[in-house]
Scaffold this active site. Structure first.
Site, PDB file in Angstrom:
ATOM      1  N   ASP A 376      58.129 -26.928   7.278  1.00 14.52           N
ATOM      2  CA  ASP A 376      56.805 -27.084   7.858  1.00 14.52           C
ATOM      3  C   ASP A 376      56.385 -25.760   8.501  1.00 14.52           C
ATOM      4  O   ASP A 376      57.216 -24.881   8.733  1.00 14.52           O
ATOM      5  CB  ASP A 376      56.814 -28.172   8.944  1.00 14.52           C
ATOM      6  CG  ASP A 376      56.916 -29.569   8.348  1.00 14.52           C
ATOM      7  OD1 ASP A 376      56.489 -29.741   7.204  1.00 14.52           O
ATOM      8  OD2 ASP A 376      57.420 -30.467   9.043  1.00 14.52           O
ATOM      9  N   GLU A 500      45.820 -31.525  19.510  1.00 16.77           N
ATOM     10  CA  GLU A 500      44.933 -32.268  20.402  1.00 16.77           C
ATOM     11  C   GLU A 500      44.945 -31.678  21.810  1.00 16.77           C
ATOM     12  O   GLU A 500      43.921 -31.691  22.504  1.00 16.77           O
ATOM     13  CB  GLU A 500      45.332 -33.736  20.414  1.00 16.77           C
ATOM     14  CG  GLU A 500      45.179 -34.404  19.044  1.00 16.77           C
ATOM     15  CD  GLU A 500      45.134 -35.908  19.126  1.00 16.77           C
ATOM     16  OE1 GLU A 500      45.839 -36.454  19.987  1.00 16.77           O
ATOM     17  OE2 GLU A 500      44.388 -36.521  18.343  1.00 16.77           O
ATOM     18  N   GLY A 670      50.051 -28.724   6.053  1.00 15.45           N
ATOM     19  CA  GLY A 670      48.807 -29.468   5.889  1.00 15.45           C
ATOM     20  C   GLY A 670      47.574 -28.609   6.126  1.00 15.45           C
ATOM     21  O   GLY A 670      46.458 -29.104   6.021  1.00 15.45           O
ATOM     22  N   ASP A 671      47.779 -27.330   6.423  1.00  3.14           N
ATOM     23  CA  ASP A 671      46.659 -26.451   6.741  1.00  3.14           C
ATOM     24  C   ASP A 671      45.871 -26.044   5.503  1.00  3.14           C
ATOM     25  O   ASP A 671      46.312 -26.210   4.366  1.00  3.14           O
ATOM     26  CB  ASP A 671      47.163 -25.201   7.456  1.00  3.14           C
ATOM     27  CG  ASP A 671      47.531 -25.484   8.899  1.00  3.14           C
ATOM     28  OD1 ASP A 671      47.020 -26.475   9.439  1.00  3.14           O
ATOM     29  OD2 ASP A 671      48.331 -24.731   9.470  1.00  3.14           O
ATOM     30  N   ARG A 728      47.543 -28.000   2.364  1.00  6.02           N
ATOM     31  CA  ARG A 728      47.030 -29.371   2.359  1.00  6.02           C
ATOM     32  C   ARG A 728      48.078 -30.330   1.785  1.00  6.02           C
ATOM     33  O   ARG A 728      47.782 -31.221   1.002  1.00  6.02           O
ATOM     34  CB  ARG A 728      45.732 -29.460   1.551  1.00  6.02           C
ATOM     35  CG  ARG A 728      44.556 -28.697   2.134  1.00  6.02           C
ATOM     36  CD  ARG A 728      44.216 -29.198   3.517  1.00  6.02           C
ATOM     37  NE  ARG A 728      42.935 -28.698   4.013  1.00  6.02           N
ATOM     38  CZ  ARG A 728      42.703 -28.425   5.282  1.00  6.02           C
ATOM     39  NH1 ARG A 728      43.693 -28.565   6.182  1.00  6.02           N
ATOM     40  NH2 ARG A 728      41.533 -28.023   5.684  1.00  6.02           N
ATOM     41  N   LYS A 734      55.673 -33.356  -0.961  1.00  7.15           N
ATOM     42  CA  LYS A 734      57.020 -32.931  -0.560  1.00  7.15           C
ATOM     43  C   LYS A 734      58.074 -33.561  -1.465  1.00  7.15           C
ATOM     44  O   LYS A 734      59.022 -32.894  -1.896  1.00  7.15           O
ATOM     45  CB  LYS A 734      57.287 -33.316   0.901  1.00  7.15           C
ATOM     46  CG  LYS A 734      56.534 -32.477   1.919  1.00  7.15           C
ATOM     47  CD  LYS A 734      57.010 -32.798   3.330  1.00  7.15           C
ATOM     48  CE  LYS A 734      56.380 -31.882   4.361  1.00  7.15           C
ATOM     49  NZ  LYS A 734      56.899 -32.123   5.720  1.00  7.15           N
TER      50      LYS A 734
END
Length: 1107
Positions: A376, A500, A670-671, A728, A734
């Protein structure tokens, strides 16, 4: 059930439950109260066994193949009335079993402790602060926070539930997750009557209770712990049953499976029983392989005994039996299992100190063979300390946070704003390293000093406008993080997910945080939590009267945030007020261009949107997906936010270490692709100039998950190289990456932290969960990183390789001595005395002493050997061959043959060179003057064999490099000092070498026990042959190095290596060599002729303005 409740807590209001347990839902328990309750109640654990019983460990020790041979030898010794030898063997058995039992029992305890560290944890509220504690430390009255992916730590009476759904299939058998509520008005099933008694409602219908061991599948919530450990509902079930699951095919039911099944089932159960105790069916792959080796050697010992009997024409007497005992003992490495156990315990302890918790011992062996790491980005390659850097609003205002690197402090730095076109563009920086010349040193004068540019007017500080006010409201409410100032510690405290937190801190900069907004009347009514498959979350709020946005109180408001591409496809409009426009293709291109601009600066970009709901929100009928689809459509985009997560300083050197070790690093994030590309370049996963890569590779080095997922398996396999970066990335991607790597015969480690990562973690060869991740991910992994750092993975691989190399070393050390002893004894069958009995050149107890005492401690020392400086310069080991590589097998035979030949020559020189081949009579069992030649020869062989085995331990510190130059980087004039680095091994060899003298010279002990006698001139032969042996080992190592035989294949290097650019920068700025060269240049400047600047430098100097 803890506490004194008038009724079951599911029937009581939450205030009464809190009162009964003496807790506060806002502050939780105090520290003193927790201590008191932990003394009152047992740990929050289920008493279901799990640890290995002490008697099981003892039986395993007694059933070990090594011990069985010793039992066999002891029985034969007593059978031939050799009481001394039989007694010594009995003492050795007791000693070996005791040591093995102690070590394995301690190892099991340590592994239990390590497993506890990786066991599920709970987020509890104590003294008004959220803390994470192991489940075992949770007590009745604790306020527990639950989120998706958590394992519920205890039975909890809920008082807050937002879309909270729990999977209770393991407890109630209900396959569908149960939606939880907080009210105590539970109806009796099938009626409208409210439940008033415990028996009115079963545990499955008490939906305001979250049960221990169940898993949160959706939403979040909070509650009060009402029962822990064996008092929970699952604990009651565990106490009432101890049913064990059998393996398939073990049933003996002939009615169901046929008449032959009882016989098949019986034999399979028997095989399982003996296989388990003998270590042939349970344990790590290496443990099973070594157990099989042990029993193979046991079989060889029996064959050698048969050979001894056969050479003597099966005319068996006490002499022949003793010789058979000697050969049987010689081939068994008695300390092998104990050394392996200790090595694994040391490795797990070292890894724990490096923030790596090993949940499965098989991972220790697997780490050394890892060829690919799929990691990750957030929190692993980067710091996970996110800061909002940029905010774009549709009015074309860009807000920038400046002078702030504290992710928790909203008062640090300032926020400015500007139009996109007015922002200064970053210019390409000069690379002074590339400009330096070998002939002369340039003066590294920055351009801004040589030619200063006119200063631009500073950007004005941001002001709260209506569109910014709506953006801040959306970002604050669509958020689960908390930000508060702790007066006692005088610093800002945050809780929640880093992304967040960054958004919540930004809203606090304008004093519009979530807590303040909710205090102003904003009330949440529904939540659709973040889903990694669709990459967004939404919340629904009721609008208060007199709000500062002039919003109607008749409508609910929906706030959504998530990945930009996913959000804009759901938007019907862009902007608010007068500048609002429809979401056209042109508008999408403009938004995506702005996103790309932020992403190219390494920022993670999110979109924030909202929508008024017609009237008050009431959930529609349908599935969760249908409800979500109805809410998350026709949204209004209010802005983009760029969040920066700086890479960890240690990441690039760690990636370079991986490249040096033949390990390829992939980043699955996920970027956005541009964000992923920027960070991947920064940490060295991909080169800054993709032109250094082959064309086919450069095109696919960075891919979007959607593009990768569209490819068939054949198309993926046809790619020259798999992508190094997948942006993304979804959980399914994965899993596809794992399978693609496996088809290429790779051995991969995969990191993950979410619930949806569990499939890929379990499929990977080494699943690595983050310590901050979900309990589901941890349970699916073999390793847990408590600090979430990438360099901890590299440290674990280094430790795995160290352990693997050390296992090879001590196996080679032990088996080499066994081969040498067997060669000596088998050749010794030709030494016949006057009665035609074979005279053994070394006695059984001499062999036992060497194997158990002399050889074991150096083997323990080799197991504790530090990692070689070249450990991360070698390729991963072959997982199919394991420790028994061609090099180990050939070395074992070469060194064993050399050892056996030298000791055999010593026996011949002493007996036949000095005493004309006089072998005496009955010299295997007792001392007499006629046996003096044999006893003196045995003493010489014993001393020589002892020294050879001890010195070979030093040689095996590196199985290729010379003992006299172990460190290839060392410039020391005294290279033998490397031998002292491992003090345990050093003193084991020194003390073992000195122990030869008392065993040779103590009267009675030498003749009656060891069957040898004091020697004098023979020491010259012993020393000479020992030198020959060491020289032979050095020559064989030289041959291997010179001709590159039996060598590990080299790490394949291309024109570019991962992490190379960053490592070079780091090395140039930090290496001692650069300091030395700087010092030498300074000296040259002061003593020699002046150094002339280059033409470029001279030109710049001339252009510089006068000072």
């Amino acid at each position: 059930m803890a506490g004194e409740f008038p009724k079951h807590p599911f029937l009581l209001p939450i205030e009464e439950v809190a009162q009964c347990l003496g807790t506060d839902v806002d502050k939780g328990l105090s520290g003193s109260k927790v201590t008191e309750l932990q003394a009152k109640y047992p740990p929050n654990e289920l008493d279901v066994g799990g640890t290995v019983a002490w008697y099981t460990i003892l039986i395993r020790q007694l059933c070990n193949a090594m011990i069985l041979v010793l039992f066999f030898a002891m029985g034969l010794s007593f059978g031939v009335e050799d009481v001394v030898e039989g007694s010594v063997l009995a003492a050795v058995i007791v000693l070996n079993v005791s040591i093995g039992f102690y070590q394995e029992y301690n190892a099991e305890k340590k592994m239990d402790a390590l497993r506890a560290l990786s066991s599920p944890s709970a987020t509890v509220l104590r003294d008004g602060k959220s803390v994470v504690v192991p489940n075992a430390e949770v007590v009745p009255g604790d306020i527990v926070a639950l989120k998706m992916g958590d394992t519920v730590p205890a039975d909890i009476r809920l008082f807050e539930a937002m879309n909270l759904n729990c999977d209770e299939s393991s407890l109630t058998g209900e396959a569908i997750p149960v939606e939880k509520i907080t009210a105590n008005d539970i109806h009796v099933p099938g009626t409208e009557k409210l439940a008033t008694e415990d028996g009115d409602v079963g545990i499955a219908d008490r939906i305001n209770i979250a049960y221990a061991t169940t898993i949160v599948r959706k939403g979040r919530g909070r509650g009060i712990v009402i029962a822990t450990g064996m008092q929970t509902e699952v604990g009651k079930i565990a106490a009432s049953t101890s049913k064990k699951r059998r393996k398939p095919g073990r049933s003996m039911n002939w009615k169901k499976y046929g008449k032959a099944q009882p016989v098949k089932g019986f034999f399979r159960r028997t095989y399982d029983f003996f296989g388990k105790f003998l270590g042939l069916t349970e344990g790590t792959p290496l443990q099973i392989k070594l157990s099989k080796l042990a029993y193979f050697l046991f079989f060889c010992a029996l064959m050698l005994a048969v050979i001894v009997f056969g050479v003597n024409e099966f005319k068996i007497n006490n002499e022949i039996v003793l010789y058979a005992i000697s050969t049987g003992i010689a081939i068994i490495p008695e300390s092998l299992v104990a050394v392996l156990t200790i090595s694994m315990v040391v490795a797990t302890t070292v890894m724990r100190k490096a923030n790596v918790v090993v949940r499965d011992l098989s991972a220790l062996e697997a780490l050394g063979g890892v060829t690919n790491i799929c990691s990750d980005k957030t929190g692993t390659l980067t710091q996970g300390a996110m800061i909002v850097k940029k905010v774009w609003l549709p009015q074309n205002n860009i807000y920038t946070v400046r002078d702030s690197m504290d992710p928790n402090n909203p008062t640090a730095g300032t926020v400015t704003y500007a139009k996109p076109g007015s922002q200064p563009q970053e210019e390409e920086k000069r690379d002074f390293d590339q400009e330096r010349s070998t002939q002369a040193i340039k003066f590294d004068v920055p351009d801004e000093k040589l030619a200063p540019k006119p200063q631009k007017s500073p950007e004005p500080e941001a002001e709260v406008t209506p569109d910014l006010r709506l953006f801040l409201l959306s970002a604050a409410l669509c958020n689960l993080a908390t930000v508060r100032y702790d007066d006692s510690e005088e610093k800002w405290k945050t809780t929640g997910e880093p992304t967040e937190i960054a958004l919540q801190v930004f809203t606090h900069r304008f004093e519009r945080g979530k807590k303040k907004m909710e205090a102003a009347g904003w009330k949440q009514t529904a939540e659709f939590p973040f889903d990694s498959t669709i990459k967004r979350m939404s919340v629904i709020y009721e609008v208060p009267a007199n709000n500062d946005l002039d919003l109607s109180t008749e409508n609910s408001l929906i706030f959504t945030k998530g990945a930009v591409e996913r959000i804009i496809d759901l938007c019907a409009y862009v902007g608010v007020g007068d500048i609002q426009e429809p979401m056209t293709e042109e508008a999408k291109e403009r938004i995506l261009a702005q996103m790309t601009d932020f992403a190219s600066q390494g920022q993670r970009v999110l979109a924030v949107a909202y929508k008024p709901w017609e009237g008050k929100y009431v959930p529609i009928q349908g599935t969760d997906e249908e409800q979500r689809a109805a809410v998350e459509k026709d949204l209004i985009l209010v802005g983009l936010v760029g969040i920066y997560d700086p890479p960890r300083r240690e990441t690039t050197p760690a990636i370079y270490d991986c490249a040096q070790a033949g390990i390829k690093v992939h980043m699955l994030t996920g970027d956005h692709p541009e964000t992923a590309r920027a960070i991947a370049k920064e940490v060295g996963i991909i080169p800054h100039n993709l032109g250094v890569l082959p064309a086919g590779v450069a095109d696919t080095v960075v891919m979007k998950a959607t593009d990768f997922d569209k490819l068939s398996e054949a198309e993926i396999d046809a790619m020259p190289e798999l992508p190094l970066v997948i942006a993304r990335c979804a959980p399914e991607t994965k899993s596809r990456m794992v399978e693609a790597l496996r088809r290429r015969d790779a051995f991969m480690a995969m990191t993950g932290d979410g619930v949806n990562d569990a499939p890929s973690l379990s499929r990977a060869d080494v699943g690595i969960a983050m310590g901050s991740g979900s309990d589901v991910a941890k349970s699916a992994s073999k390793i847990v990183l408590t600090d979430d750092k990438f360099n901890s993975i590299v440290a674990a691989i280094r430790e795995g390789r160290r352990m693997f190399a050390n296992i090879q070393k001590f196996i080679l050390h032990l088996l080499t001595s066994n081969v040498g002893e067997v060669i000596l004894l088998i050749a010794g069958l030709g030494f016949r005395d006057a009665s035609k009995h074979s005279v053994f050149p070394i006695s059984p107890l001499e062999i036992l002493w060497i194997n158990m005492v002399t050889s074991s401690f150096p083997a323990f020392g080799l197991g504790r050997e530090k990692a070689s400086v070249e450990i991360m310069r070698k390729p991963p080991h072959d997982k199919r061959r394991g420790v028994f590589t061609n090099q180990v097998l050939v070395d074992m035979l070469v060194y064993g043959l050399l050892m056996g030949t030298c000791t055999l020559m010593t026996f011949v020189i002493v007996v036949y060179g000095k005493y004309d081949g006089n072998l005496g009579h009955d010299c295997n069992s007792k001392w007499s003057e006629a046996c003096r030649p044999v006893f003196r020869a045995r003493a010489a062989v014993f001393a020589e064999l002892t020294w050879m085995i001890l010195l070979s331990a030093w040689e095996f510190k590196d199985i290729r490099r010379s003992m006299f130059r172990l460190n290839p980087d060392s410039k020391s004039r005294f290279p033998l000092k490397e031998l002292y680095n491992n003090k345990f091994l050093f003193w084991s060899v020194v003390i073992g070498a000195l122990s030869v003298f008392p065993t040779v010279y103590i009267p009675g002990l030498n003749t009656n026990v060891f069957k040898h006698v004091a020697i004098s001139w023979e020491w010259g032969v012993v020393v000479g042959m020992t030198i020959v042996f060491v020289a032979g080992m050095e020559v064989w190592k030289l041959v291997k190095r010179t001709f590159n035989i039996l060598d590990d294949h080299k790490v394949v290097r291309g024109a570019w290596s991962q992490g190379e650019e960053g490592a070079k920068r780091f090395g140039k700025s930090m290496s001692f060599s650069s300091l030395k060269s700087w010092a030498s240049r300074s000296k040259a400047q002061s003593n020699g002729p002046p150094i002339t600047p280059t033409a470029t430098q001279q030109k710049r100097a001339n252009e510089a303005p006068p000072v």
